[in-house]
Motif scaffolding. Structure first.
Motif, PDB file in Angstrom:
ATOM      1  N   LEU A  95       0.821  -1.210   0.000  1.00 24.54           N
ATOM      2  CA  LEU A  95       0.000   0.000   0.000  1.00 24.54           C
ATOM      3  C   LEU A  95       0.856   1.261   0.000  1.00 24.54           C
ATOM      4  N   ALA A  96       2.015   1.197   0.641  1.00 29.00           N
ATOM      5  CA  ALA A  96       2.910   2.358   0.627  1.00 29.00           C
ATOM      6  C   ALA A  96       3.446   2.639  -0.770  1.00 29.00           C
ATOM      7  N   ALA A  97       3.417   1.620  -1.637  1.00 25.86           N
ATOM      8  CA  ALA A  97       3.895   1.803  -3.004  1.00 25.86           C
ATOM      9  C   ALA A  97       2.870   2.510  -3.886  1.00 25.86           C
ATOM     10  N   VAL A  98       1.650   2.682  -3.383  1.00 32.60           N
ATOM     11  CA  VAL A  98       0.617   3.383  -4.152  1.00 32.60           C
ATOM     12  C   VAL A  98       0.859   4.888  -4.019  1.00 32.60           C
ATOM     13  N   PRO A  99       1.084   5.596  -5.118  1.00 34.28           N
ATOM     14  CA  PRO A  99       1.359   7.040  -5.038  1.00 34.28           C
ATOM     15  C   PRO A  99       0.238   7.787  -4.321  1.00 34.28           C
ATOM     16  N   GLY A 100       0.616   8.586  -3.341  1.00 34.54           N
ATOM     17  CA  GLY A 100      -0.350   9.380  -2.597  1.00 34.54           C
ATOM     18  C   GLY A 100      -0.796   8.760  -1.287  1.00 34.54           C
ATOM     19  N   VAL A 101      -0.442   7.480  -1.051  1.00 36.16           N
ATOM     20  CA  VAL A 101      -0.869   6.802   0.174  1.00 36.16           C
ATOM     21  C   VAL A 101       0.268   6.808   1.192  1.00 36.16           C
ATOM     22  N   VAL A 154      -5.845   8.317  -9.026  1.00 36.08           N
ATOM     23  CA  VAL A 154      -5.664   8.990 -10.311  1.00 36.08           C
ATOM     24  C   VAL A 154      -6.957   9.686 -10.715  1.00 36.08           C
ATOM     25  N   GLU A 155      -8.087   8.993 -10.514  1.00 40.32           N
ATOM     26  CA  GLU A 155      -9.372   9.547 -10.919  1.00 40.32           C
ATOM     27  C   GLU A 155      -9.713  10.820 -10.149  1.00 40.32           C
ATOM     28  N   VAL A 156      -9.362  10.854  -8.865  1.00 41.62           N
ATOM     29  CA  VAL A 156      -9.699  12.052  -8.064  1.00 41.62           C
ATOM     30  C   VAL A 156      -8.607  13.113  -8.165  1.00 41.62           C
ATOM     31  N   GLY A 157      -7.565  12.838  -8.942  1.00 42.39           N
ATOM     32  CA  GLY A 157      -6.571  13.846  -9.204  1.00 42.39           C
ATOM     33  C   GLY A 157      -5.509  13.997  -8.148  1.00 42.39           C
ATOM     34  N   ALA A 158      -5.167  12.883  -7.503  1.00 41.17           N
ATOM     35  CA  ALA A 158      -4.122  12.959  -6.474  1.00 41.17           C
ATOM     36  C   ALA A 158      -2.782  13.294  -7.106  1.00 41.17           C
TER      37      ALA A 158
END
Length: 359
Positions: free
Chosen positions: A280-286, A355-359
């Protein structure tokens, strides 16, 4: 840390009574509830089925005594220092019987104790830990006039495991110190636990069988403490408060073989937690916040948490919202530790959603 007197920027009781089971509707991939597995292991299920033959009789005092003896042996206590509960939630519901003049509740933490106390008209002080220092517990922040202090260890939802010395430092003459150890058996070796300590005056420890043994629907747990303190806590209980199957579950889960099995399960959970945190830490923005419990607290990009939760739900994934925990906001979510394929799906959908919410 910040202190907030009851009523000062306080959430309503409805928020405090919001729990993860509300999020986890049937058909959703459930990251919202911290129960491990869909049901108890087969050997425990067999014990419970056998106990059903006694449902025509009222729960027996002798059965309760066996349950208290089993718990006492498990923790190195005396049977008189054990009170079997219909889940930790019953123990929290009994707290007003202690007649506290001022309660201090460490937050972010499980909200039911505060909800119960406030509903009973007990003044409550919130002792807020800070994300900036890893939600570390600072005993000196608790008001000296608080005669009831409630703290989780590990704390839900942060997953922080407080050093036992810091927790013990909360004890004081004339004060009841309640430590909620609902997830203590899910950490290898049960470090920092006070369950086996009968030498701390005014100490109450609550334990639950719900999480490790997947018994949320049965309601089984217990309290540990001085006999006179347990008697005060139990004073308002009705007759036969714990069912026969729940008493049998307490006995079964306290036996040496079951304790050894829970230790092995905790080792597996710790490994799975580390892998899930990495994924989960590898997900950009998380941001995955530090912790050791079988759940992870995530911080999402500013202002996007509510929309992300909505989109996850539309994709069939339930997570636990964080904004009903005092001290957290809408960009915090809690996720239970789950098998790798389910984590992979969560990570993928979370990345797409951000990505969809524009993070």
């Amino acid at each position: 840390m910040d202190l907030a007197r009851d009523g000062a920027a306080a959430d309503g009781l409805a928020d405090l009574r919001h729990h993860g089971d509300v999020e986890a509707e049937p058909g959703l991939l459930d990251f919202a509830v911290n129960v491990q597995g869909a049901g108890p292991p087969s050997w425990l299920r067999d014990r419970l089925v056998a106990a059903l033959h006694g449902l025509g009789r009222y729960p027996a005092a002798a059965h309760d005594a066996l349950a208290r003896e089993a718990v006492a042996a498990r923790h190195g206590r005396r049977a008189e220092e054990v009170l079997v509960l219909a889940g930790s939630a019953e123990g929290f519901a009994l707290l007003p019987a202690l007649r506290p003049r001022l309660a201090a509740v460490v937050h972010p933490g499980f909200t039911e104790p505060e909800a119960v106390l406030r509903a009973a008209g007990v003044p409550v002080v919130r002792v807020l830990t800070s994300e900036s220092d890893g939600h570390r517990l600072h005993p000196g922040d608790v008001p000296p006039d608080a005669d009831l202090v409630v703290v989780g260890n590990p704390t839900n939802p942060t997953g922080v495991l407080h050093p036992v010395a810091d927790v013990r430092a909360l004890a004081a003459p004339g004060r009841v110190l309640l430590v909620d150890e609902a997830f203590a058996d899910a950490i290898p070796g049960e470090p920092e636990s006070l369950a086996g300590n009968g030498d701390v005056p005014g100490l109450l420890v609550f334990r639950s069988l719900t999480k490790t043994w997947a018994l949320a629907g049965l309601r089984a747990g217990y309290a540990l403490g001085e006999p006179r303190l347990l008697a005060r806590l139990a004073a308002p209980r009705p007759p036969w408060p714990v069912s026969t199957p729940a008493l049998e579950a307490v006995i079964a889960c306290s036996e040496p073989g079951a304790v050894a099995e829970s230790h092995r399960s905790a080792e597996r959970l710790a490994a799975a937690r580390a892998e899930q945190a990495e994924a989960l830490a590898a997900v950009p923005g998380v941001t995955v916040l530090p912790g050791r419990a079988p759940y992870l607290l995530l911080r999402l990009p500013d202002g996007r948490g509510e929309r992300v939760r909505t989109l996850l739900r539309e994709a069939g994934i339930a997570v636990r919202r964080g904004d009903t925990f005092p001290g957290l906001g809408p960009d915090h979510v809690r996720v239970a530790v789950r098998p790798a394929p389910q984590v992979a799906r969560l990570a993928a959908v979370l990345a797409e959603t951000l990505v969809e919410v524009g993070a």
